[in-house]
Design an enzyme around this catalytic site. Structure first.
Site, PDB file in Angstrom:
ATOM      1  N   HIS A  92       0.771  -0.968  -0.059  1.00  0.00           N
ATOM      2  CA  HIS A  92       0.412   0.304  -0.087  1.00  0.00           C
ATOM      3  C   HIS A  92       0.629   1.213   0.202  1.00  0.00           C
ATOM      4  O   HIS A  92       0.242   2.800   0.406  1.00  0.00           O
ATOM      5  CB  HIS A  92      -0.592   0.021   1.303  1.00  0.00           C
ATOM      6  CG  HIS A  92      -2.318   0.431   0.966  1.00  0.00           C
ATOM      7  ND1 HIS A  92      -3.220   1.508   1.630  1.00  0.00           N
ATOM      8  CD2 HIS A  92      -3.113   0.419   0.637  1.00  0.00           C
ATOM      9  CE1 HIS A  92      -3.594   2.281   1.328  1.00  0.00           C
ATOM     10  NE2 HIS A  92      -4.438   1.263   0.312  1.00  0.00           N
ATOM     11  N   LYS A 106       2.546   5.227  -0.850  1.00  0.00           N
ATOM     12  CA  LYS A 106       2.529   5.211  -2.381  1.00  0.00           C
ATOM     13  C   LYS A 106       4.112   6.353  -2.422  1.00  0.00           C
ATOM     14  O   LYS A 106       4.107   7.473  -1.872  1.00  0.00           O
ATOM     15  CB  LYS A 106       1.234   6.414  -2.588  1.00  0.00           C
ATOM     16  CG  LYS A 106       0.346   5.519  -2.331  1.00  0.00           C
ATOM     17  CD  LYS A 106      -0.420   5.549  -0.871  1.00  0.00           C
ATOM     18  CE  LYS A 106      -1.423   4.673  -1.301  1.00  0.00           C
ATOM     19  NZ  LYS A 106      -2.190   3.847  -0.271  1.00  0.00           N
ATOM     20  N   ASP A 122      16.818  10.217  -7.827  1.00  0.00           N
ATOM     21  CA  ASP A 122      18.340   9.507  -7.001  1.00  0.00           C
ATOM     22  C   ASP A 122      18.664   9.773  -6.205  1.00  0.00           C
ATOM     23  O   ASP A 122      19.267  11.249  -6.128  1.00  0.00           O
ATOM     24  CB  ASP A 122      19.250  11.824  -8.008  1.00  0.00           C
ATOM     25  CG  ASP A 122      18.511  11.378  -9.718  1.00  0.00           C
ATOM     26  OD1 ASP A 122      19.435  10.694 -10.045  1.00  0.00           O
ATOM     27  OD2 ASP A 122      17.567  12.957 -10.025  1.00  0.00           O
TER      28      ASP A 122
END
Length: 253
Positions: free
Chosen positions: A169, A171, A176
């Site tokens: 779940h 996100k 870089d």
């Protein structure tokens, strides 16, 4: 003219001392120039670093019709016309895409569900620049309707998922990350690296039309070194963990 004659006389009379003086002066001048270059670079980097909270809410789409009139259908990088809506969803999405467009070496994305065409186009532009992209997603949601993850897998982006009934779940997206960039440097045996800095994008936001233009969501974009390093370390840990079995690796169809 007189100064030139004095200098030439000093060189003839004291060649060793003069040579040493020139050498020391050159070194000192080089140090000063290098410090000025570093200072100028540091100022540019600080000016371009970001620490921002983006919110998506019910006010984000009130300007959508005007933007649609001002942009061609299917435009990869929609033109941002002047907009007085402080909560404009299109502007918010553009801020995320802008960070993706700044990627130099790597993008690591852990996302539950991803169907945004605009952000998928930004990742495709990154691929064209030679940026290395890796994606971790949920084993079921990776195949949901409109998923851009399978499309990116077809373009050669490696994708891994956990083999479990628990949800992946997360996100977040690291651009870089220091640890990853160093890994790429060693892998490619590079001596010189182009300037880059780490960014993390994280929050409640899924990269979907509903998330970007319908739900109440939040998204933090930051160059904070501690946060970027923490997120990068977790991505690395998950990547290694999910790569232990072939079933965890999504194959292009």
């Amino acid at each position: 003219m007189l100064i030139t004659q004095i200098i030439m006389k000093q060189i003839r009379d004291y060649p060793i001392v003069t040579t040493l003086s020139i050498a020391v002066g050159t070194v000192l001048a080089s140090e000063v120039i290098w410090k000025l270059v570093q200072c100028s670079r540091s100022k540019r980097e600080k000016a371009s670093r970001v620490h921002e909270v983006i919110v998506f809410n019910e006010l984000g789409e009130i300007c959508a019709a005007a933007h649609m009139r001002n942009n061609g259908i299917g435009s990869q990088k929609p033109h941002m016309s002047p907009c007085c809506n402080a909560h404009c969803s299109l502007r918010n999405v553009a801020k995320i895409a802008e960070q993706i467009d700044r990627a130099v070496y790597s993008i690591d994305l852990a996302i539950f569900t991803f169907s945004s065409l605009s952000l998928a186009d930004a990742l495709k532009r990154a691929l064209q620049r030679g940026v290395i992209i890796r994606i971790i997603s949920d084993g079921e949601m990776v195949y949901c309707t409109g998923s851009q993850i399978t499309m990116l897998a077809q373009l050669g982006v490696p994708v891994r998922v956990p083999i479990t009934t628990n949800l992946m779940h997360n996100k977040f997206c690291i651009i870089d990350g220091v640890e990853r960039v160093e890994e790429i440097r060693l892998l490619r045996k590079l001596k010189w690296m182009r300037p880059c800095y780490s960014i993390v994008i994280s929050g409640s936001l899924n990269w979907t039309a509903q998330g970007l233009g319908g739900n109440w969501e939040n998204c933090i974009i930051t160059a904070d070194e501690k946060l970027t390093a923490t997120f990068q370390a977790e991505f690395q840990r998950m990547w290694r963990s999910f790569g232990k079995t072939e079933a965890s690796r999504i194959q292009p169809k």
